[in-house]
Design a protein around this motif. Structure first.
Motif: not given
Length: 408
Positions: A396-397, A399-400
């Motif tokens: 997720r990091q 992706e962010a």
């Protein structure tokens, strides 16, 4: 005085209440029994929690010898029934490209063929599998009762010196790339290769790191040289992973594993080391056995059949398999060194042949690992981090960070 009918109803209610109390007590007893039995609780947790394994070599295995892994398959370490039994929800299928393709060419074609094979598997069994392209897909598929197939590319050779190929493979679903493999390539030096052409990363490799950050691909530092690892850490704007590595502390001199300083740097970066189950990665005796066997084979007469020689060698020199506890020792070590937030599992099923540890021979056996974690005192929140949470946080990091760069 109650009417006979009311007496009957009251008796029924009382009996029902007794039955309910009895069932409740039985349920409590069963729960208590499970709580006292790590193996039983582990079976429950394996089915309740997401399990993400970041390195399973099914695509290349099926390329060499095809079989239908959507049903029980006689070969290999993975098929659908065994994965379901073990609670595996999200295997990263390794799009493995042998190092020889760096010189011969054809890596780009092979990578696409291996991806085709995984898409075909989903096409044959859409009720069992689904392709996973983002971190949130895993929970959705789990809710639907499907196994997520995420893709990682092992060896950056198919990039072939063209950043546009990174975009292509991202669009095809590749969500991490192991920069190199057993030999140095046009991106990075390899831990296995004594020729350190780049002293870390090539100039093109530095561009690859930046572009992977921009696209939202996790950078995998398994297989790279120490210098390449530190260069990646210096350049990346997002956390990185070691998709299938273990600890050099237990196997001294084995550069393919990570040493303590690297693990600390990885944790500072926010990344995660996914522990490789292969015995030669986990215990020094197995690693040394491999070196001794190769030396004995090299000294054998010309034309010696390796398979026959190995069978005879094993009779005289039994292979010193790792076991569940020796794998857990690696998880413990990382946890004590940098904390439980930086360790996960990357088994290398279907990639390390018959060297898998006792108790972790295929994808049905994750509950054995979970039971071991319970016995060692890990609470369920930390077990969940090890099984999937830490990897999902990194994904997720990444992706962010990509969204931030693309928006800017």
């Amino acid at each position: 005085m109650l009417k006979p009918s009311l007496i009957a109803l009251t008796l029924t209610a009382v009996l029902a209440g007794c039955s309910s109390t009895s069932n409740s007590m039985a349920g409590s007893s069963a729960t208590a029994a499970v709580a006292k039995d790590p193996a039983a609780r582990a079976q429950q947790l394996a089915q309740q929690m997401l399990i993400v394994d970041t390195h399973i070599d099914v695509p290349y295995r099926l390329q060499e010898k095809w079989e239908d892994v959507s049903v029980a398959a006689p070969g290999g370490d993975f098929d659908y029934p065994r994965a379901k039994a073990g609670g595996l929800n999200a295997p990263f299928m390794s799009v493995y490209i042998p190092s020889s393709y760096e010189k011969s060419g054809g890596g780009y074609l092979l990578a696409n063929q291996l991806i085709d094979g995984m898409e075909a598997l989903v096409g044959r069994a859409p009720d069992k599998f689904a392709m996973a392209y983002k971190a949130d897909d895993l929970a959705e598929h789990f809710k639907a009762g499907k196994i997520s197939l995420a893709l990682g590319m092992e060896n950056g050779t198919p990039i072939d010196g063209k950043l546009e190929n990174l975009q292509h493979f991202y669009q095809r679903g590749i969500r991490y790339i192991t920069l190199t493999h057993s030999e140095s390539n046009h991106i990075s030096d390899s831990s296995y290769d004594m020729r350190r052409k780049w002293k870390g990363l090539s100039p093109f490799g530095e561009k690859v790191v930046a572009e992977m950050n921009r696209l939202g691909m996790m950078i995998d530092i398994s297989h790279v040289s120490d210098d390449a690892f530190y260069k990646v850490i210096q350049l990346t704007k997002a956390p990185v992973i070691a998709s299938h590595s273990s600890l050099r502390s237990f196997v001294p001199g084995f550069e393919r594993n990570m040493d303590d300083a690297m693990i600390k740097a990885l944790a500072k970066n926010g990344g995660v080391i996914q522990i490789n189950f292969g015995s030669s990665f986990v215990v020094s005796q197995a690693n040394q056995w491999g070196l001794q066997f190769r030396a004995a084979l090299a000294a054998a007469p010309k034309g010696t059949d390796e398979k026959t020689f190995r069978a005879e060698y094993l009779k005289q020199h039994p292979y010193p398999f790792a076991n569940v506890d020796t794998v857990l020792d690696h998880i413990d070590y990382v946890t004590k060194l940098v904390g439980v937030d930086y360790v996960g599992i990357g088994s290398d099923f279907d990639g390390v042949g018959d060297s898998l540890p006792d108790g972790l021979k295929d994808v049905s056996m994750y509950p054995n690992l979970i039971a071991g974690l319970i016995r060692r005192g890990y609470n369920e929140a930390d077990i969940e981090k090890i099984l999937s949470g830490n990897l999902l946080r990194v994904w997720r990091q990444v992706e962010a960070q990509a969204a931030l760069q693309q928006a800017g």
